[in-house]
Design a protein around this motif. Structure first.
Motif, PDB file in Angstrom:
ATOM      1  N   ILE A  86       0.821  -1.208   0.000  1.00 47.75           N
ATOM      2  CA  ILE A  86       0.000   0.000   0.000  1.00 47.75           C
ATOM      3  C   ILE A  86       0.856   1.260   0.000  1.00 47.75           C
ATOM      4  N   ALA A  87       1.921   1.267   0.776  1.00 46.41           N
ATOM      5  CA  ALA A  87       2.771   2.455   0.900  1.00 46.41           C
ATOM      6  C   ALA A  87       3.399   2.860  -0.429  1.00 46.41           C
ATOM      7  N   HIS A  88       3.521   1.908  -1.357  1.00 47.43           N
ATOM      8  CA  HIS A  88       4.183   2.183  -2.633  1.00 47.43           C
ATOM      9  C   HIS A  88       3.211   2.219  -3.811  1.00 47.43           C
ATOM     10  N   PHE A  89       1.926   2.057  -3.518  1.00 50.21           N
ATOM     11  CA  PHE A  89       0.957   2.091  -4.615  1.00 50.21           C
ATOM     12  C   PHE A  89       0.713   3.541  -5.026  1.00 50.21           C
ATOM     13  N   ASP A  90       0.769   3.801  -6.334  1.00 49.46           N
ATOM     14  CA  ASP A  90       0.687   5.166  -6.866  1.00 49.46           C
ATOM     15  C   ASP A  90      -0.763   5.558  -7.135  1.00 49.46           C
ATOM     16  N   LEU A  91      -1.373   6.209  -6.154  1.00 51.59           N
ATOM     17  CA  LEU A  91      -2.760   6.643  -6.305  1.00 51.59           C
ATOM     18  C   LEU A  91      -2.906   7.734  -7.370  1.00 51.59           C
ATOM     19  N   THR A  92      -1.900   8.604  -7.466  1.00 51.53           N
ATOM     20  CA  THR A  92      -1.959   9.680  -8.467  1.00 51.53           C
ATOM     21  C   THR A  92      -1.966   9.108  -9.881  1.00 51.53           C
ATOM     22  N   ALA A  93      -1.154   8.082 -10.106  1.00 50.56           N
ATOM     23  CA  ALA A  93      -1.115   7.441 -11.425  1.00 50.56           C
ATOM     24  C   ALA A  93      -2.464   6.795 -11.743  1.00 50.56           C
ATOM     25  N   LEU A  94      -3.088   6.207 -10.732  1.00 50.31           N
ATOM     26  CA  LEU A  94      -4.413   5.609 -10.931  1.00 50.31           C
ATOM     27  C   LEU A  94      -5.431   6.674 -11.313  1.00 50.31           C
ATOM     28  N   GLU A  95      -5.427   7.790 -10.598  1.00 52.47           N
ATOM     29  CA  GLU A  95      -6.366   8.871 -10.895  1.00 52.47           C
ATOM     30  C   GLU A  95      -6.136   9.422 -12.300  1.00 52.47           C
ATOM     31  N   ASN A  96      -4.883   9.566 -12.687  1.00 58.40           N
ATOM     32  CA  ASN A  96      -4.562  10.067 -14.032  1.00 58.40           C
ATOM     33  C   ASN A  96      -5.024   9.088 -15.109  1.00 58.40           C
ATOM     34  N   LYS A  97      -4.888   7.808 -14.832  1.00 56.96           N
ATOM     35  CA  LYS A  97      -5.332   6.783 -15.788  1.00 56.96           C
ATOM     36  C   LYS A  97      -6.843   6.865 -15.994  1.00 56.96           C
ATOM     37  N   LEU A  98      -7.572   7.025 -14.897  1.00 52.73           N
ATOM     38  CA  LEU A  98      -9.027   7.078 -14.988  1.00 52.73           C
ATOM     39  C   LEU A  98      -9.519   8.376 -15.621  1.00 52.73           C
ATOM     40  N   ILE A  99      -8.889   9.487 -15.276  1.00 49.25           N
ATOM     41  CA  ILE A  99      -9.367  10.786 -15.770  1.00 49.25           C
ATOM     42  C   ILE A  99      -9.140  10.927 -17.269  1.00 49.25           C
ATOM     43  N   SER A 100      -8.318  10.047 -17.856  1.00 49.32           N
ATOM     44  CA  SER A 100      -8.138  10.076 -19.308  1.00 49.32           C
ATOM     45  C   SER A 100      -9.376   9.567 -20.040  1.00 49.32           C
ATOM     46  N   ASN A 101     -10.277   8.909 -19.310  1.00 44.64           N
ATOM     47  CA  ASN A 101     -11.552   8.479 -19.885  1.00 44.64           C
ATOM     48  C   ASN A 101     -12.394   9.723 -20.173  1.00 44.64           C
ATOM     49  N   PRO A 102     -12.846   9.926 -21.399  1.00 45.51           N
ATOM     50  CA  PRO A 102     -13.560  11.170 -21.750  1.00 45.51           C
ATOM     51  C   PRO A 102     -14.895  11.351 -21.041  1.00 45.51           C
ATOM     52  N   PHE A 103     -15.415  10.288 -20.425  1.00 42.06           N
ATOM     53  CA  PHE A 103     -16.714  10.388 -19.755  1.00 42.06           C
ATOM     54  C   PHE A 103     -16.585  10.647 -18.251  1.00 42.06           C
ATOM     55  N   ILE A 104     -15.343  10.798 -17.773  1.00 39.89           N
ATOM     56  CA  ILE A 104     -15.102  11.045 -16.350  1.00 39.89           C
ATOM     57  C   ILE A 104     -14.741  12.507 -16.142  1.00 39.89           C
ATOM     58  N   ASP A 105     -15.433  13.129 -15.204  1.00 38.20           N
ATOM     59  CA  ASP A 105     -15.196  14.538 -14.876  1.00 38.20           C
ATOM     60  C   ASP A 105     -14.170  14.696 -13.754  1.00 38.20           C
TER      61      ASP A 105
END
Length: 257
Positions: free
Chosen positions: A69-88
């Protein structure tokens, strides 16, 4: 002496709590994600996304099952999801139970614009342009006619310079005003741009057309239309008039059938 003893005990207690919390955080960080929970926030006119699709996207994230958990990149996950055009918007975090919580806000479309080649795209409440979705088609105001604008690319907005001299910003402005009025939102189904750049509104009920003209004094024009619908058409019927003209200052000129 008693005050001194109390101070020492208080400091020791604080040190123990800090050490304990540090240990808990350390142990928590060494563990792996236990479960993934997706929450999609949308309006009644939404449905571009679903939990299964978003869960599969999250599971594709590198290290989701293997990285502590300490090394999991939450920012990278958020960036991956926000690239979806239907996500605000996306907000992801890991709770004390080691659950990965992913809160997703879906884009809210208010307008569908058709270009002369019959291609189309959506505009959301914030002026973002995004593509159609094969899984869901919302019931929206549509705009068509003489719309001279390029096809939008990824992450396009109405504020991009390529749209400055097109009808796109005004269509967004007009649609925003219409959907802000509950009666007009339910009644206006189409915006037509005529050959001289003026706007006609097509209603859901009745076979009349509404000549709006330009978007100058727009609040006044829509306020007059709302009042006319409530005071006249409700009593006289939706089929009495052929044309409702809002182009004159502070008045409505109607043509009967």
């Amino acid at each position: 002496m008693k005050r001194f003893t109390h101070t020492i005990l208080f400091v020791l207690f604080g040190a123990v709590i800090s050490t304990l919390m540090g240990f808990i955080v350390y142990e928590h960080g060494r563990q792996h994600i236990h479960d993934i929970k997706i929450k999609i926030s949308r309006t009644e006119n939404g449905g571009f996304l679903n939990n299964e699709l978003m869960l599969n996207t999250v599971k594709e994230m590198e290290g989701i099952d293997s990285v502590p958990i300490a090394h999991f990149d939450l920012t990278a996950l958020e960036n991956k999801l926000i690239s979806n055009p239907f996500i605000d918007h996306v907000d992801a975090f890991i709770n004390i139970k080691r659950d990965l919580i992913v809160n997703i806000k879906e884009r809210e479309a208010i307008l569908r614009i058709y270009l002369p080649d019959n291609s189309s795209f959506y505009v959301d409440r914030d002026g973002n342009l995004f593509p159609l979705c094969s899984r869901f088609t919302p019931l929206l105001i549509i705009a068509n006619g003489y719309i001279n604008a390029p096809k939008p690319g990824e992450h396009a907005t109405i504020y991009d310079t390529i749209f400055t001299k097109t009808e796109i910003p005004e269509l967004y402005y007009l649609a925003s005003k219409i959907v802000a009025n509950p009666l007009l939102k339910s009644q206006i189904s189409q915006i037509y741009v005529n050959s001289v750049g003026e706007y006609d509104l097509i209603p859901e009920l009745g076979s009349h057309s509404i000549k709006l003209g330009k978007t100058d004094h727009l609040d006044e024009k829509l306020r007059n239309l709302d009042s006319f619908y409530r005071k006249k058409l409700v009593k006289e019927g939706w089929e009495k008039y052929e044309i409702i003209n809002l182009m004159y200052t502070n008045q409505i000129v109607c043509t009967k059938k």
